[in-house]
Design a protein around this motif. Structure first.
Motif, mmCIF file in Angstrom:
data_model
loop_
_atom_site.group_PDB
_atom_site.id
_atom_site.type_symbol
_atom_site.label_atom_id
_atom_site.label_comp_id
_atom_site.label_asym_id
_atom_site.label_seq_id
_atom_site.Cartn_x
_atom_site.Cartn_y
_atom_site.Cartn_z
ATOM 1 N N HIS A 180 63.266 6.185 35.120
ATOM 2 C CA HIS A 180 63.160 7.360 36.021
ATOM 3 C C HIS A 180 61.859 7.305 36.806
ATOM 4 O O HIS A 180 60.935 6.585 36.438
ATOM 5 N N ASP A 236 54.735 6.222 33.664
ATOM 6 C CA ASP A 236 55.858 6.746 32.871
ATOM 7 C C ASP A 236 57.143 6.667 33.701
ATOM 8 O O ASP A 236 57.256 7.294 34.740
ATOM 9 N N GLY A 237 58.084 5.886 33.259
ATOM 10 C CA GLY A 237 59.368 5.729 33.968
ATOM 11 C C GLY A 237 59.286 4.705 35.079
ATOM 12 O O GLY A 237 60.136 3.818 35.218
ATOM 13 N N GLU A 293 64.749 12.865 34.569
ATOM 14 C CA GLU A 293 64.548 12.554 33.137
ATOM 15 C C GLU A 293 63.667 13.636 32.528
ATOM 16 O O GLU A 293 63.772 13.953 31.345
ATOM 17 N N GLU A 294 62.773 14.194 33.349
ATOM 18 C CA GLU A 294 61.860 15.208 32.813
ATOM 19 C C GLU A 294 62.503 16.595 32.883
ATOM 20 O O GLU A 294 63.244 16.902 33.799
ATOM 21 N N HIS A 322 59.592 0.489 29.279
ATOM 22 C CA HIS A 322 58.850 1.766 29.366
ATOM 23 C C HIS A 322 57.493 1.606 28.697
ATOM 24 O O HIS A 322 57.318 0.753 27.827
ATOM 25 N N GLN A 373 53.731 5.278 25.359
ATOM 26 C CA GLN A 373 53.334 6.702 25.349
ATOM 27 C C GLN A 373 52.784 7.110 23.972
ATOM 28 O O GLN A 373 52.722 8.284 23.644
ATOM 29 N N HIS A 419 64.269 9.193 26.012
ATOM 30 C CA HIS A 419 64.404 8.448 27.284
ATOM 31 C C HIS A 419 65.862 8.484 27.722
ATOM 32 O O HIS A 419 66.734 8.867 26.937
HETATM 33 MN MN MN Z 1 59.614 8.456 30.629
#
Ligand code: MN
Ligand code: HGY
Ligand code: MN
Length: 422
Positions: free
Chosen positions: A82, A93-94, A127-128, A192, A195, A366
């Motif tokens: 994403h 991120d993504g 995605e968020e 990815h 995190q 995810h």
């Molecule tokens: Mn992500």
């Protein structure tokens, strides 16, 4: 087949994408269907087209860029992630999964590889959970977990429905058409950032960049808690008999922390990330508070026990303080499991590239969580500095990203089959 990654170009593209943001650099804010999100999508579609991929979008904005294989009878193999970003997030991120997936395809093209199966790069919508309160909208609709009528009715903070917003953004057609039948893809691999701190820690200890082969993705659950008390003048209304909604909320927030800690398991987490206070004035007693609740665990039954414990605590606090409480569960998803075959392909690719790796769990959810319902999946993690993410100082080095993309490219080549023209 030697696979070379153009790290400089990829890094430049990550920086270029980060500029489509509603936050001051180095932070990135890119909320789904915002102006910046639409500009980012248009820029990405140009990059996909430049690579000779066939680009299409579905009714909710999931974007598909396909490298046609030689055998069109075979289901494609897919990769992707994403590019929407929560407020004041980082730029990896993504994004690493979308631009890294694109570079993996370009690297295979440069190496003269011709895939049997088509290779499809997917950029998933939303995605968020930032705008509509539920994460992975695009992959949930593709997998059939989220019903179209329920998706259409989701509302943002301004009260606009997903259906209205997506059509204003130019995405038409029935949301039923987003559904993808199982078997459409032979496999899905998502690159990815971790995190979390594990890979970065190992890198520091062993001076070798390890990649993470994700075996399971933790089970996420989110709810909204509403507390209604009695407002009034902060000066004139005396303390005895107050029904202050924010004082009750404060006890609830600590009860969430206590319930997550009480399992004694490191994989249990509980978070209240949003606290909306009404009327939110210095000299007015809070009469209504809305809390977001996020509870996760790799063990779904243990997560459900924590959720039940929190709900019992909310009711007890509400009763004792004379405030009304309501808990609306927004989602409660099972954990996702990676496919042994795809994990084996990733392992083989790491070994072929001489790159260290370790098996691990993903505590973040995810799009792979939902793609696992319609295809065999696995995730490939790269380290991020200090395990930091969802913050402006999120960082992965070009070398770390390059290693992840090299292993992704080799894995996709294995899963797609094919080779170099003789
Ligand atoms: Mn992500
Ligand atoms: O919240 C998550 O796990 C993901 O980053 N949306
Ligand atoms: Mn995220």
């Amino acid at each position: 087949m030697k696979i070379d990654i153009d790290q400089q170009r990829l890094n430049g593209e990550i920086d270029a994408l980060a500029a489509f943001s509603d936050a001051e650099a180095p932070a990135v804010t890119r909320v789904v269907f915002s102006e910046q999100d639409l500009r980012a999508r248009a820029w990405l579609k140009e990059r996909f087209a430049e690579a000779g991929l066939a680009v299409r979008e579905d009714a909710v904005g999931n974007t598909f860029a396909r490298w046609q294989g030689t055998n069109l009878d075979l289901p494609a193999v897919a990769t992707g992630s994403h590019v929407d970003a929560i407020p004041h997030a980082g730029k990896y991120d993504g994004v690493v999964g979308v631009l890294g997936g694109l570079e993996a395809i370009r690297a295979l093209q440069r190496a003269g590889f011709r895939p049997d199966r088509s290779i499809e790069l997917i950029m998933f919508t939303s995605e968020e959970p930032t705008r509509f309160g539920l994460g992975c909208l695009g992959s949930r609709l593709m997998s059939g977990i989220l019903k179209p009528f329920a998706a259409a009715a989701l509302r943002d903070a301004e009260g606009q429905t997903l259906d209205t917003v997506r059509q204003q953004a130019g995405f038409h057609g029935s949301l039923e058409s987003v559904r993808v039948a199982p078997g459409t893809y032979s496999g899905f691999v998502e690159l990815h950032i971790e995190q979390g701190p594990i890979l970065d820690q190992q890198k520091r200890e062993q001076e070798k960049v390890p990649l993470g082969l994700v075996t399971h993705i933790a089970a996420p659950a989110s709810s909204q808690i509403t507390i209604e008390g009695e407002g009034g003048h902060a000066g004139a209304r005396l303390m005895p008999g107050r029904r202050d909604a924010l004082c009750a909320a404060s006890e609830i927030i600590l009860a969430v922390e206590q319930a997550a800690l009480s399992t004694g398991a490191i994989d249990t987490v509980g978070t209240v990330g949003i606290c909306r206070v009404h009327p939110g004035a210095v000299n007015s007693i809070p009469c209504r508070v809305q809390l977001s609740l996020d509870v996760r665990d790799t063990d779904a039954a243990r997560r459900d026990r924590v959720q039940a414990e929190i709900e019992a605590a909310v009711r007890e606090i509400g009763k004792r303080r004379g405030v009304s409480v309501n808990i609306e569960v927004i989602n409660s998803d099972p954990p996702a499991e990676s496919s042994p075959e795809i994990l084996t392909a990733l392992t083989t690719a790491c070994e072929a590239e001489g790159i260290a790796y370790r098996r691990m769990v993903s505590r973040a959810y995810h799009d792979s969580s939902f793609m696992s319902r319609i295809a065999p999946i696995a995730m490939l993690f790269i380290p991020c500095r200090g395990g930091v993410s969802h913050r402006a100082d999120e960082y992965s080095s070009p070398e770390e990203i390059g290693q992840g993309v090299r292993v992704l490219a080799r894995t996709l080549a294995m899963l797609a089959g094919g080779g170099r023209p003789v």
